[in-house]
Scaffold this active site. Sequence first.
Site, mmCIF file in Angstrom:
data_model
loop_
_atom_site.group_PDB
_atom_site.id
_atom_site.type_symbol
_atom_site.label_atom_id
_atom_site.label_comp_id
_atom_site.label_asym_id
_atom_site.label_seq_id
_atom_site.Cartn_x
_atom_site.Cartn_y
_atom_site.Cartn_z
ATOM 1 N N ARG A 3 -85.881 70.927 -36.990
ATOM 2 C CA ARG A 3 -84.442 70.566 -37.025
ATOM 3 C C ARG A 3 -83.707 70.931 -35.730
ATOM 4 N NH1 ARG A 3 -85.037 72.473 -42.314
ATOM 5 N NH2 ARG A 3 -85.224 70.721 -43.755
ATOM 6 N N LYS A 56 -78.533 62.435 -23.857
ATOM 7 C CA LYS A 56 -79.075 61.292 -24.604
ATOM 8 C C LYS A 56 -80.592 61.373 -24.607
ATOM 9 C CE LYS A 56 -76.204 57.261 -23.664
ATOM 10 N NZ LYS A 56 -76.424 55.866 -23.289
ATOM 11 N N GLU A 106 -79.056 54.326 -8.708
ATOM 12 C CA GLU A 106 -78.122 55.053 -9.589
ATOM 13 C C GLU A 106 -77.132 55.881 -8.767
ATOM 14 O OE1 GLU A 106 -77.990 54.230 -12.619
ATOM 15 O OE2 GLU A 106 -79.969 53.297 -12.852
ATOM 16 N N LYS A 141 -72.047 62.016 -12.877
ATOM 17 C CA LYS A 141 -72.574 61.801 -14.236
ATOM 18 C C LYS A 141 -72.072 62.907 -15.173
ATOM 19 C CE LYS A 141 -75.475 60.369 -17.556
ATOM 20 N NZ LYS A 141 -76.737 59.823 -17.900
ATOM 21 N N GLU A 198 -71.069 57.904 -26.647
ATOM 22 C CA GLU A 198 -70.807 56.616 -25.997
ATOM 23 C C GLU A 198 -69.373 56.152 -26.273
ATOM 24 O OE1 GLU A 198 -72.800 54.104 -23.568
ATOM 25 O OE2 GLU A 198 -74.043 55.106 -25.024
ATOM 26 N N ARG A 243 -67.889 56.382 -20.596
ATOM 27 C CA ARG A 243 -69.332 56.341 -20.396
ATOM 28 C C ARG A 243 -69.823 54.920 -20.099
ATOM 29 N NH1 ARG A 243 -73.175 60.938 -22.961
ATOM 30 N NH2 ARG A 243 -75.062 60.228 -22.000
ATOM 31 N N ASN A 276 -72.483 51.693 -16.713
ATOM 32 C CA ASN A 276 -73.246 50.439 -16.776
ATOM 33 C C ASN A 276 -72.990 49.517 -15.592
ATOM 34 O OD1 ASN A 276 -74.649 50.873 -19.167
ATOM 35 N ND2 ASN A 276 -72.851 50.329 -20.391
ATOM 36 N N HIS A 281 -75.614 47.243 -14.457
ATOM 37 C CA HIS A 281 -76.713 47.329 -15.428
ATOM 38 C C HIS A 281 -76.772 46.165 -16.403
ATOM 39 C CE1 HIS A 281 -77.264 51.230 -13.739
ATOM 40 N NE2 HIS A 281 -78.206 51.554 -14.586
ATOM 41 N N HIS A 313 -80.282 44.683 -16.486
ATOM 42 C CA HIS A 313 -81.182 44.665 -17.650
ATOM 43 C C HIS A 313 -81.688 43.257 -17.928
ATOM 44 C CE1 HIS A 313 -79.258 48.611 -19.234
ATOM 45 N NE2 HIS A 313 -80.352 48.860 -18.559
ATOM 46 N N HIS A 367 -86.603 48.769 -12.084
ATOM 47 C CA HIS A 367 -85.253 48.998 -12.603
ATOM 48 C C HIS A 367 -84.210 49.101 -11.482
ATOM 49 C CE1 HIS A 367 -82.144 50.548 -15.246
ATOM 50 N NE2 HIS A 367 -81.982 51.572 -14.441
#
Length: 357
Positions: free
Chosen positions: A123, A145, A187, A228, A238, A242, A246, A249, A253, A265
Amino acid sequence: MRELTVALPGRDAGYRIRLAPGLRHHLGAELAALGLPRRLFVVSDHTVARLYGPQVLAALAAGGFEAHLLAVPPGERSKSWGRVTALTRELLARGADRTTALVALGGGVVGDLTGFLASLFMRGVPLIQVPTTLLAMVDAAIGGKTAINLPEAKNLLGTFHQPRLVAIDPEFLATLSARERRNGLAEILKAGFIRDAGLLSFLTRVRSSLFSDPETLSQVIFRAAAIKADIVSADEREADLRRLLNFGHTLGHALEAASRYRLPHGEAVAHGMMAALELSRRLTGLPETARDEGRRLIWDFGLTRRLPRLAREEVLAALFRDKKRQAGELWFVLLREIGVAVVHPVPRDLLEEVLPG
Ligand SMILES: NC(=O)c1ccc[n+]([C@@H]2O[C@H](COP(=O)([O-])OP(=O)(O)OC[C@H]3O[C@@H](n4cnc5c(N)ncnc54)[C@H](O)[C@@H]3O)[C@@H](O)[C@H]2O)c1
């Protein structure tokens, strides 16, 4: 030593990001200062484990820890349920229990997988991120994340599990391939475009010495990591802020998917940023000179030199499948000026005009 704290809204304690060349040799002392349990499991991939496993285990032993190393095959395929189950069994076989902590030693794949496992094992057990790729140092290791992939899609199952520490040692990058460096650079440029025009001017000046001068490299990683950290501390889950991460992106993507992931990427994101700069000029008032300077920087870093021939229909189909699509309209992160980002709707016909290739 450079250091910053990532605040977690609604909670007393945040966590620290610490950066110093050679920090891997002092991980024992770093972790001892956190009051972590004595038994640690370091999860890595075979490549990173071979290069740095012995050094990291020795550093942890020097701090009084009993550390064990578990390694998975390198690559995206290790972000799977199968690996989570196999690692859980290995942890149990080696005597791990709820007082164990996990250290992620590797790139974003290892970080996401180990973070996912740490959030579920017993847990939830403490997690320490030790990123070894440029992308993980400035992006994946920060923000909490975690995710694994399913055959249907990447990052489909995930959790939020904040690390207790992100320990960045830029010396890891000495062995990183040019392709992986480009993934991280994309990035870093993104961080500058959305939040820090000064970072981009600095990068323009130091481009040729970036990877040969440790101080310059540390400074650039730290500034990008701080962006970041700033965004995720204001917005742990999110939400609007945030989403600015993107930039480049959404189209990136789609290009990756349409190329069947042959396009790396970083290069896909770079092409996405090129298009977003043009859309920003047309839709959100980005001056033409700023568009040109931005595009030149991306080009000068060698991020957009190759683009495989892609069917436009496939790129568009992938774009409109993107999970960031809202109510049939495509929303892009665009710039009002360099360093100031907004989320803005983009009409399909305009999008077709700016598609690369
Ligand atoms: N959690 C997040 O917020 C977040 C953000 C961005 C990306 N990601 C995830 O990160 C992953 C990509 O991460 P990545 O780009 O770091 O790739 P990666 O983890 O696959 O690493 C790339 C390659 O570099 C090798 N490598 C790592 N460090 C090295 C070193 N120091 N020297 C030599 N080789 C080294 C690895 O073995 C691997 O083959 C994706 O799965 C993506 O979904 C997560």
